[in-house]
Design a protein around this motif. Structure first.
Motif, PDB file in Angstrom:
ATOM      1  N   TYR A  97       1.099  -5.847 -11.850  1.00 12.93           N
ATOM      2  CA  TYR A  97       1.705  -4.585 -11.884  1.00 12.93           C
ATOM      3  C   TYR A  97       1.123  -4.042 -10.931  1.00 12.93           C
ATOM      4  O   TYR A  97       0.305  -4.066 -10.667  1.00 12.93           O
ATOM      5  N   THR A  98       2.270  -3.213  -9.641  1.00  9.83           N
ATOM      6  CA  THR A  98       1.742  -2.122  -8.433  1.00  9.83           C
ATOM      7  C   THR A  98       2.779  -1.409  -8.567  1.00  9.83           C
ATOM      8  O   THR A  98       3.439  -1.270  -8.886  1.00  9.83           O
ATOM      9  N   LYS A  99       2.158  -0.968  -7.311  1.00  6.78           N
ATOM     10  CA  LYS A  99       3.235   0.937  -7.205  1.00  6.78           C
ATOM     11  C   LYS A  99       3.283   1.027  -5.975  1.00  6.78           C
ATOM     12  O   LYS A  99       2.350   1.047  -5.027  1.00  6.78           O
ATOM     13  N   GLU A 100       4.232   1.905  -5.696  1.00  6.65           N
ATOM     14  CA  GLU A 100       4.882   2.623  -4.548  1.00  6.65           C
ATOM     15  C   GLU A 100       4.876   3.984  -4.828  1.00  6.65           C
ATOM     16  O   GLU A 100       5.514   4.361  -5.395  1.00  6.65           O
ATOM     17  N   PRO A 101       4.279   5.327  -4.458  1.00  2.00           N
ATOM     18  CA  PRO A 101       3.511   5.224  -2.903  1.00  2.00           C
ATOM     19  C   PRO A 101       2.362   4.707  -3.702  1.00  2.00           C
ATOM     20  O   PRO A 101       2.032   4.503  -4.647  1.00  2.00           O
ATOM     21  N   THR A 102       1.613   3.772  -2.331  1.00  2.00           N
ATOM     22  CA  THR A 102       0.862   2.927  -3.268  1.00  2.00           C
ATOM     23  C   THR A 102      -0.208   4.635  -3.304  1.00  2.00           C
ATOM     24  O   THR A 102      -0.554   5.487  -2.911  1.00  2.00           O
ATOM     25  N   TRP A 103      -2.144   3.970  -3.696  1.00  3.15           N
ATOM     26  CA  TRP A 103      -3.322   4.589  -3.493  1.00  3.15           C
ATOM     27  C   TRP A 103      -4.329   4.619  -2.127  1.00  3.15           C
ATOM     28  O   TRP A 103      -5.286   5.246  -2.109  1.00  3.15           O
ATOM     29  N   GLY A 104      -3.274   3.656  -1.299  1.00  2.00           N
ATOM     30  CA  GLY A 104      -3.893   3.249  -0.024  1.00  2.00           C
ATOM     31  C   GLY A 104      -3.922   5.026   0.876  1.00  2.00           C
ATOM     32  O   GLY A 104      -3.163   5.840   0.296  1.00  2.00           O
ATOM     33  N   PRO A 105      -3.888   4.447   2.182  1.00  2.66           N
ATOM     34  CA  PRO A 105      -4.568   6.042   3.417  1.00  2.66           C
ATOM     35  C   PRO A 105      -3.279   6.471   3.594  1.00  2.66           C
ATOM     36  O   PRO A 105      -3.492   7.770   3.319  1.00  2.66           O
ATOM     37  N   VAL A 106      -2.080   5.883   3.515  1.00  2.00           N
ATOM     38  CA  VAL A 106      -0.647   5.948   3.372  1.00  2.00           C
ATOM     39  C   VAL A 106      -0.790   6.853   2.261  1.00  2.00           C
ATOM     40  O   VAL A 106       0.725   8.409   2.811  1.00  2.00           O
ATOM     41  N   GLY A 107      -0.252   5.734   1.359  1.00  2.75           N
ATOM     42  CA  GLY A 107       0.404   6.684   0.475  1.00  2.75           C
ATOM     43  C   GLY A 107      -0.392   7.745  -0.105  1.00  2.75           C
ATOM     44  O   GLY A 107       0.732   8.984  -0.476  1.00  2.75           O
ATOM     45  N   ARG A 108      -1.842   8.200   0.308  1.00  2.00           N
ATOM     46  CA  ARG A 108      -2.165   9.108  -0.650  1.00  2.00           C
ATOM     47  C   ARG A 108      -1.622  11.439   0.154  1.00  2.00           C
ATOM     48  O   ARG A 108      -1.505  11.420   0.803  1.00  2.00           O
ATOM     49  N   LEU A 109      -2.114  10.294   1.804  1.00  2.00           N
ATOM     50  CA  LEU A 109      -0.804  11.454   2.752  1.00  2.00           C
ATOM     51  C   LEU A 109       0.775  11.327   2.391  1.00  2.00           C
ATOM     52  O   LEU A 109       0.958  13.208   2.382  1.00  2.00           O
ATOM     53  N   ILE A 110       1.475  10.629   2.075  1.00  2.00           N
ATOM     54  CA  ILE A 110       2.495  11.065   1.374  1.00  2.00           C
ATOM     55  C   ILE A 110       2.298  11.878   0.316  1.00  2.00           C
ATOM     56  O   ILE A 110       3.324  12.987   0.159  1.00  2.00           O
ATOM     57  N   ARG A 111       1.391  11.226  -0.437  1.00  2.00           N
ATOM     58  CA  ARG A 111       1.504  11.931  -1.261  1.00  2.00           C
ATOM     59  C   ARG A 111       1.574  14.081  -1.448  1.00  2.00           C
ATOM     60  O   ARG A 111       1.536  15.457  -2.230  1.00  2.00           O
ATOM     61  N   GLU A 112       0.085  14.302  -0.677  1.00  2.00           N
ATOM     62  CA  GLU A 112      -0.105  15.724   0.278  1.00  2.00           C
ATOM     63  C   GLU A 112       1.605  15.944   0.540  1.00  2.00           C
ATOM     64  O   GLU A 112       1.155  17.714   0.039  1.00  2.00           O
ATOM     65  N   LEU A 113       2.437  15.176   1.749  1.00  2.00           N
ATOM     66  CA  LEU A 113       3.391  15.985   1.942  1.00  2.00           C
ATOM     67  C   LEU A 113       4.558  16.352   1.158  1.00  2.00           C
ATOM     68  O   LEU A 113       5.003  17.598   1.112  1.00  2.00           O
ATOM     69  N   LEU A 114       4.739  15.671  -0.263  1.00  2.00           N
ATOM     70  CA  LEU A 114       5.612  15.287  -1.256  1.00  2.00           C
ATOM     71  C   LEU A 114       5.468  16.731  -1.774  1.00  2.00           C
ATOM     72  O   LEU A 114       6.334  17.494  -2.343  1.00  2.00           O
ATOM     73  N   LEU A 115       3.954  18.060  -1.884  1.00  2.00           N
ATOM     74  CA  LEU A 115       3.494  18.931  -2.952  1.00  2.00           C
ATOM     75  C   LEU A 115       3.871  19.820  -0.897  1.00  2.00           C
ATOM     76  O   LEU A 115       4.338  21.664  -2.078  1.00  2.00           O
TER      77      LEU A 115
END
Ligand code: TYD
Length: 217
Positions: free
Chosen positions: A38-56
């Motif tokens: 199993y794996t997931k996007e957005p990831t918990w890597g550097p870009v994925g973390r930035l994405i989650r920040e912007l989604l808020l």
């Protein structure tokens, strides 16, 4: 795609049960002796973390988001996934890689504000999935589930999710025309009530397993 593995992408609007069902499929495949992860996007890597920040944030730039999701996806494919290696390496080793969201989410979500052809272009490093499992639920149920679970992301309004659902319809039809096996599953019954998780899982498994077996043969 010239790789020995099988790429299965779970797609749908938020709250449709993608994480639950992608994990259940992986467990089932493993019990049956497949090498699966199993794996997931957005990831918990550097870009994925930035994405989650912007989604808020209250507003997003759709093209910036499209580029970030595409960068996160390349990182996921080439650098690291939940399998401990990039998705491409795992496919090369013969894994059935089950990804909880993939480039079809970019096409459905980011096309709210930019051209879907361009989204395809910036995602050209991401191979087509072999199978897309699409879980369909009403927007009202999606919103109820999200509210109970976590902070709301930018895309999670009635109006936006309704448009995203319409986008998915077209995107799945196009993928099917390119030869991707698309499994469409209803997450609710005739009365609009959520179906039992086990029942939905059985249906996903039954509809996906033949293609998985034939690709692994
Ligand atoms: P989600 O799967 O909901 O993350 P989590 O389960 O960790 O909360 O994904 C976050 C949001 O990102 C969700 O609203 C869908 C959106 N999304 C895109 O808009 N484009 C993409 O390419 C992907 C992968 C996700």
């Amino acid at each position: 795609m010239g790789l020995k593995g099988v790429l299965v992408a779970f797609e749908g609007i938020d709250g449709s049960g993608l994480t639950t069902h992608s994990k259940l499929l992986v467990e089932r495949l493993r019990r049956e002796g497949f090498k699966a992860g199993y794996t997931k996007e957005p990831t918990w890597g550097p870009v994925g973390r930035l994405i989650r920040e912007l989604l808020l944030e209250q507003s997003v730039d759709h093209e910036v988001m499209a580029l970030l999701y595409a960068a996160d996806r390349l990182w996921h494919l080439r650098v690291r996934s939940c399998l401990g290696m990039g998705v491409l390496e795992a496919l090369g080793e013969g894994f059935v890689v089950v990804v909880d969201r993939y480039k079809y989410s970019s096409m459905a979500y980011q096309s709210l504000g930019t051209d879907v052809g361009w989204i395809g272009e910036v995602n050209r490093g991401a191979p087509e999935a072999d199978i897309i499992v699409y879980i369909d639920i009403p927007v009202s149920l999606a919103l109820e589930r999200i509210a109970a679970r976590r902070l709301t992301f930018y895309y999670e309004t009635y109006e936006r999710l309704t448009r995203i659902k319409e986008n998915f319809k077209k995107i799945l039809e196009n993928a099917e025309e390119r030869g991707v096996k698309v499994v469409r599953i209803r997450g609710t019954d005739e009365e609009g009530k959520p179906r039992a998780v086990e029942e939905v899982h059985e249906e996903i498994y039954r509809q996906a397993i033949d293609r998985i077996k034939s690709l692994k043969a």
